[in-house]
Design an enzyme around this catalytic site. Structure first.
Site, mmCIF file in Angstrom:
data_model
loop_
_atom_site.group_PDB
_atom_site.id
_atom_site.type_symbol
_atom_site.label_atom_id
_atom_site.label_comp_id
_atom_site.label_asym_id
_atom_site.label_seq_id
_atom_site.Cartn_x
_atom_site.Cartn_y
_atom_site.Cartn_z
ATOM 1 C CG ASP A 1 -2.170 0.846 1.207
ATOM 2 O OD1 ASP A 1 -2.022 1.722 0.007
ATOM 3 O OD2 ASP A 1 -2.853 0.883 1.893
ATOM 4 C CB SER A 2 0.649 4.323 -1.919
ATOM 5 O OG SER A 2 -0.707 4.729 -1.308
ATOM 6 N N GLY A 3 0.507 4.498 1.503
ATOM 7 C CA GLY A 3 0.657 5.264 2.492
ATOM 8 C C GLY A 3 -0.700 6.328 2.740
ATOM 9 N N GLY A 4 -1.546 6.452 1.627
ATOM 10 C CA GLY A 4 -2.686 7.140 1.600
ATOM 11 C C GLY A 4 -3.684 6.893 2.812
ATOM 12 C CG PHE A 5 -5.897 3.003 5.432
ATOM 13 C CD1 PHE A 5 -7.165 3.363 5.275
ATOM 14 C CD2 PHE A 5 -5.195 2.809 6.640
ATOM 15 C CE1 PHE A 5 -7.975 3.119 6.334
ATOM 16 C CE2 PHE A 5 -6.077 2.391 7.734
ATOM 17 C CZ PHE A 5 -7.288 2.417 7.324
ATOM 18 C CG ASP B 1 -5.185 6.645 -2.288
ATOM 19 O OD1 ASP B 1 -4.181 6.328 -1.568
ATOM 20 O OD2 ASP B 1 -6.381 6.204 -2.077
ATOM 21 C CD GLN C 1 -10.160 7.074 -2.492
ATOM 22 O OE1 GLN C 1 -11.225 7.073 -1.754
ATOM 23 N NE2 GLN C 1 -9.181 6.385 -2.139
ATOM 24 N N GLY D 1 -11.298 4.045 -0.285
ATOM 25 C CA GLY D 1 -12.283 4.744 0.361
ATOM 26 C C GLY D 1 -13.467 4.353 0.731
ATOM 27 C CG ASP E 1 -6.009 -5.258 2.159
ATOM 28 O OD1 ASP E 1 -5.685 -4.667 3.453
ATOM 29 O OD2 ASP E 1 -6.482 -4.629 1.426
ATOM 30 C CB CYS F 1 -11.952 -25.362 10.696
ATOM 31 S SG CYS F 1 -10.187 -24.510 10.400
ATOM 32 C CB CYS G 1 -6.753 -24.537 10.774
ATOM 33 S SG CYS G 1 -7.127 -24.194 12.195
ATOM 34 C CB CYS H 1 -9.561 -26.739 13.792
ATOM 35 S SG CYS H 1 -10.520 -25.109 14.085
ATOM 36 C CG HIS I 1 -9.297 -20.922 13.567
ATOM 37 N ND1 HIS I 1 -9.932 -21.903 12.960
ATOM 38 C CD2 HIS I 1 -10.403 -19.931 13.614
ATOM 39 C CE1 HIS I 1 -11.190 -21.704 12.916
ATOM 40 N NE2 HIS I 1 -11.448 -20.639 13.133
#
Length: 374
Positions: free
Chosen positions: A90-94, A144, A193, A220, A270, A308, A310, A313, A339
């Protein structure tokens, strides 16, 4: 990057994305490894136990610590972390949005102070690409201008104008650097956006999707709006996105959010939810969430989720996990995180099979039916 559309079931898509480091079958959920590390796990867990083909790291956080230049010297993200498959950064906008008390968007970039030591920094569209060149990520996101919702029409308008302007600067710089031999195996996504305003989303998507990007994200959302507003916005926006490139919905979300947005044509997701919730005691199951802190689990010999497979579990009971959590044993964080991420990644594999079998609608009905039985 190679992209193929393998099958559709109405708007739901099963695709294959091939980068220099892995083949990614979609729909895909990307575990969040903000600092080049998925919290509570090592890379053997991520690679061999979970079988993740792509994880997310963060430009803002790795730039501040340990520093993108340090990571470059240590073999970029793949060499530094030993994770051999794909990274998206990610770019840093968030972070400018989430750390708004120490950041300020301006016409040509984002000014911010480090949350670590208070030092002053300035991200421009070109600088975040330079940082991501040092990181060596397979997919980089552009800078962004993200705004919280609700927001004024004037602020949303400024956001999309700024984002489009930065996107044009970014793609020109990125392609020029590739001609110089820099980042030739890397790919770049733009971020649409516009809040929940359909006219703004149309404008942003139309302008960005006309540019030479390898894929497109919807940003956004999941920032304060109602779920149905998010779903309606996604459904509207994908109509203006290319069918022959990946579609990524950033920072989303619950298992229900994933199912609803896959139905609307999204390929990639994500979210910190499975890892953060695991650490806080909330575990995801085929029948909904449980909170392992509950007294009813103290002598519950059943696994977290009987459906499950995993390692958590297969080996441990709810009783034992409850004991570990209450005792603040460090092993709890690993077992719970494995899990929750397994649940998310396996859900995506099951969804992909349903799309390939042209059976997504029935899969979705069964997904919700199980939740109604608890």
């Amino acid at each position: 990057m190679n992209f193929t559309l393998d099958a559709t079931c109405k708007n739901a898509r099963a695709c294959t994305i091939t980068t220099a480091h892995s083949t990614i079958k979609t729909p895909v959920f990307m575990p969040v490894g903000t600092l080049g590390s998925v919290k509570a796990l090592d890379m053997d867990d991520v690679l061999n136990i979970l079988g993740a083909d792509i994880i997310l790291a963060n430009t803002y956080h790795t730039y501040l610590r340990p520093g993108d230049k340090t990571i470059a010297k240590m073999g970029k993200l793949h060499g530094f972390t030993t994770y051999p498959k794909s990274f998206l950064t990610d770019s840093g906008g968030f972070q400018a949005f989430s750390l708004s008390d120490i950041s300020k968007p301006k016409e040509n970039g984002i000014e911010f102070r480090s949350h670590i030591d208070g030092s002053k920094h300035f991200f421009t569209p070109k600088k975040v690409i330079d940082i991501q060149h040092n990181l060596g990520s397979d997919i980089m996101m552009i800078l962004d201008d993200l705004v919280a919702l609700p927001a004024t029409q004037e602020r949303i308008k400024l956001s999309i104008e700024r984002t489009t302007s930065w996107a044009k600067e970014s793609i020109e710089y990125f392609r020029d650097k590739q001609k110089e031999g820099v980042g030739v195996e890397q790919n770049i996504f733009a971020i649409i956006q516009g809040g929940t305003d359909k006219a703004f989303r149309t404008k942003s998507a139309t302008e960005l999707c006309a540019l030479d990007y390898d894929g497109f994200a919807i940003g956004g959302l999941s920032v304060g709006e109602l779920n149905n507003e998010m779903y309606d916005t996604v459904e509207h926006t994908v109509e203006y996105m290319p069918k022959d490139k990946p579609r990524y919905l950033m920072g989303v979300g619950t298992p229900e959010d994933l199912i609803e947005n896959i139905e609307r044509g999204i390929d990639m997701f994500d979210c910190v939810m499975p890892t953060r919730n695991a650490r806080n005691g909330t575990l995801f199951t085929s029948f909904g969430r449980i909170n392992i802190k509950g007294a009813k689990f103290k002598e519950d010999a059943s696994p977290i989720d009987a459906e499950c497979n995993c390692i958590t579990c297969q080996r441990y009971s709810r009783s034992y996990l409850s004991h570990l959590f209450r005792s603040r044993e460090l092993s709890y964080f690993r077992l719970a995180t494995i899990h929750n991420l397994h649940y998310y990644l396996n859900l995506m594999r099951e969804v992909r099979k349903a799309i390939l079998d042209d059976d997504f609608e029935e899969f979705k009905k069964e997904f919700y039916r199980k939740r109604e039985t608890v």
